[in-house]
Write an enzyme that holds these catalytic residues in place. Structure first.
Site, PDB file in Angstrom:
ATOM      1  N   GLU A 135       0.781  -1.043  -0.218  1.00 12.82           N
ATOM      2  CA  GLU A 135      -0.051   0.429  -0.084  1.00 12.82           C
ATOM      3  C   GLU A 135       0.693   1.466   0.098  1.00 12.82           C
ATOM      4  OE1 GLU A 135      -2.666   0.041   3.172  1.00 12.82           O
ATOM      5  OE2 GLU A 135      -3.797  -1.642   2.345  1.00 12.82           O
ATOM      6  N   GLU A 161      -6.069  -7.582  -0.698  1.00 17.61           N
ATOM      7  CA  GLU A 161      -6.194  -7.407   1.027  1.00 17.61           C
ATOM      8  C   GLU A 161      -7.689  -6.949   1.430  1.00 17.61           C
ATOM      9  OE1 GLU A 161      -3.183  -5.531   3.636  1.00 17.61           O
ATOM     10  OE2 GLU A 161      -4.801  -4.778   4.557  1.00 17.61           O
TER      11      GLU A 161
HETATM   12  C1  IDC Z   1      -3.050  -3.054  10.454  1.00 21.19           C
HETATM   13  C2  IDC Z   1      -3.213  -4.318  12.008  1.00 21.19           C
HETATM   14  C3  IDC Z   1      -3.338  -3.832  13.298  1.00 21.19           C
HETATM   15  C4  IDC Z   1      -1.633  -3.160  13.221  1.00 21.19           C
HETATM   16  C5  IDC Z   1      -1.038  -2.298  11.971  1.00 21.19           C
HETATM   17  C6  IDC Z   1      -0.529  -1.731  11.627  1.00 21.19           C
HETATM   18  O1  IDC Z   1      -4.295  -4.500  11.478  1.00 21.19           O
HETATM   19  O2  IDC Z   1      -2.902  -4.364  14.182  1.00 21.19           O
HETATM   20  O3  IDC Z   1      -1.413  -2.538  14.133  1.00 21.19           O
HETATM   21  O4  IDC Z   1      -1.441  -2.422  10.583  1.00 21.19           O
HETATM   22  O5  IDC Z   1       0.703  -0.881  11.119  1.00 21.19           O
HETATM   23  C7  IDC Z   1      -4.021  -2.058   5.688  1.00 21.19           C
HETATM   24  C8  IDC Z   1      -2.821  -2.287   5.564  1.00 21.19           C
HETATM   25  C9  IDC Z   1      -2.608  -2.953   7.085  1.00 21.19           C
HETATM   26  C10 IDC Z   1      -3.176  -2.489   7.814  1.00 21.19           C
HETATM   27  C11 IDC Z   1      -5.253  -2.294   7.198  1.00 21.19           C
HETATM   28  C12 IDC Z   1      -6.259  -3.067   8.787  1.00 21.19           C
HETATM   29  O6  IDC Z   1      -2.483  -3.230   4.759  1.00 21.19           O
HETATM   30  O7  IDC Z   1      -1.352  -3.228   7.680  1.00 21.19           O
HETATM   31  O8  IDC Z   1      -2.641  -3.505   8.833  1.00 21.19           O
HETATM   32  N1  IDC Z   1      -5.020  -1.574   6.623  1.00 21.19           N
HETATM   33  O9  IDC Z   1      -6.051  -1.199   9.554  1.00 21.19           O
HETATM   34  N2  IDC Z   1      -4.671  -0.852   4.979  1.00 21.19           N
HETATM   35  C13 IDC Z   1      -5.852  -0.675   5.871  1.00 21.19           C
HETATM   36  C14 IDC Z   1      -6.348  -1.106   6.474  1.00 21.19           C
END
Ligand code: IDC
Length: 339
Positions: A170, A260
């Site tokens: 991302e 994702e």
């Molecule tokens: C989130 C995890 C969370 C962690 C965070 C850290 O769910 O536990 O603390 O990352 O950066 C994304 C990302 C993905 C995110 C997820 C939810 O690719 O890494 O994970 N998310 O926020 N893009 C949109 C949402």
């Protein structure tokens, strides 16, 4: 009378052929014990469709790991096999973060990625090798490291049909654009992979946290084959506007993979949006768009499939009471019990 009989027999035969096809769809392992990789073989892109070796469109579905630096313990063979056999997952995505304690400072995460790849090969599943660009924003920051990493993966595993490369999760930030940052990065990494792996699927992230497929569609990567582009969504935050983007991008010829998505808000928390999730699932199925759900963990966040602290030893074998609300819903979807 005879004509009618012939007509009925033909209809019956066609119906049986079609229903056989439907039954086989989305099975991690079919009734003859054949895994999805044994049945589909080497994947390829035809038009905007992800297709099997025989050239038929397929939709792959499965689970993503959480960050390997935090929940890499679930990226093991027992869990991956359980996801295949109980959850009907055809793929597993292993998320290798760079920052936040990720691979940029922690080389010990590579063996966890390797373990996931080997578990998927052994169990006949596809594996998305995810270079989890996120808080680093600009993929160019770790370009050299990415080239080194993907060259090694392509060299070791490029001959296996199981491998799908996701080279940039991302990218984000207003200065990080498709034309100036992401596309040039992708072209170099793709060249590196293609030296050793001429044809497995490579998925490229898009700007604004992989939301901008409409921008990539205006200037796609040319002179390369089997390239797809990422759209990410969280059902509690993104809906019709993103589906329209995806439809328009497909119409303009861009192959899309939702590497994702979550049932929750984009934070990964904030409740489970069941109705909105099912709307998305129907859209993805209707358009044959493959996907991986975020994510396998017991952290206690709503997008995690396990309840807080369930299965601390990370061995799979989960019972209904171990699963979160999201986990129950996504499992039912993967098992074709909810549509
Ligand atoms: C989130 C995890 C969370 C962690 C965070 C850290 O769910 O536990 O603390 O990352 O950066 C994304 C990302 C993905 C995110 C997820 C939810 O690719 O890494 O994970 N998310 O926020 N893009 C949109 C949402």
């Amino acid at each position: 009378m005879k004509k009618l009989l012939i007509f009925m027999i033909i209809t019956l035969l066609l119906f049986t052929a079609c229903s056989k096809k439907t039954k086989d769809t989305h099975l991690a392992v079919d009734k003859d014990g054949k895994t999805v990789v044994e049945r589909y073989g080497k994947l390829q892109i035809i038009g905007t469709n992800l297709c099997n070796q025989a050239g038929e469109p397929v939709q792959l579905r499965g689970m993503s790991s959480h960050g390997l630096q935090w929940y890499g313990k679930y990226a093991n063979e027992n869990v991956i096999k359980w996801l295949r056999d109980d959850w009907n997952c055809q793929l597993f995505r292993a998320a290798l973060y760079l920052r936040e304690g990720g691979y940029a400072t922690n080389g010990a995460l590579k063996p966890i990625m390797i373990k996931s790849i080997e578990a998927c090969i052994k169990n006949g599943m596809y594996i998305i090798v995810d270079w989890h660009v996120l808080s680093d924003k600009d993929p160019l920051v770790y370009k050299t490291k990415a080239i080194e990493f993907f060259t090694e993966i392509a060299q070791k595993y490029g001959s296996y049909p199981n491998i799908i490369y996701e080279i940039c999760n991302e990218p984000n930030g207003k200065d990080v654009t498709w034309n100036n940052n992401i596309k040039p990065y992708a072209e170099e990494v793709i060249d590196a992979i293609r030296q050793y792996d001429p044809d497995n699927i490579i998925i490229v992230g898009t700007s604004t946290w992989s939301q901008d497929v409409h921008i990539a569609a205006q200037n796609p990567i040319t002179d390369q084959t089997n390239i797809m582009y990422t759209l990410h969504f969280y059902a509690g935050s993104h809906g019709e506007q993103f589906r329209k983007r995806a439809s328009d991008a497909l119409k303009s010829g861009l192959p899309i993979f939702v590497t994702e998505w979550g049932t929750t808000k984009a934070s990964g928390d904030g409740g489970v949006f069941e109705k909105e999730t099912l709307e998305w699932i129907r859209f993805l199925s209707a358009n044959n768009i493959s996907w991986a759900n975020w994510s396998v963990n017991n952290k206690g966040e709503d997008s995690g499939i396990l309840k807080y602290n369930a299965d601390k030893t990370a061995q799979g074998g989960w019972q209904e009471q171990d699963l979160s609300t999201s986990g129950k819903l996504v499992r039912q979807i993967l098992r074709n019990e909810r549509k």
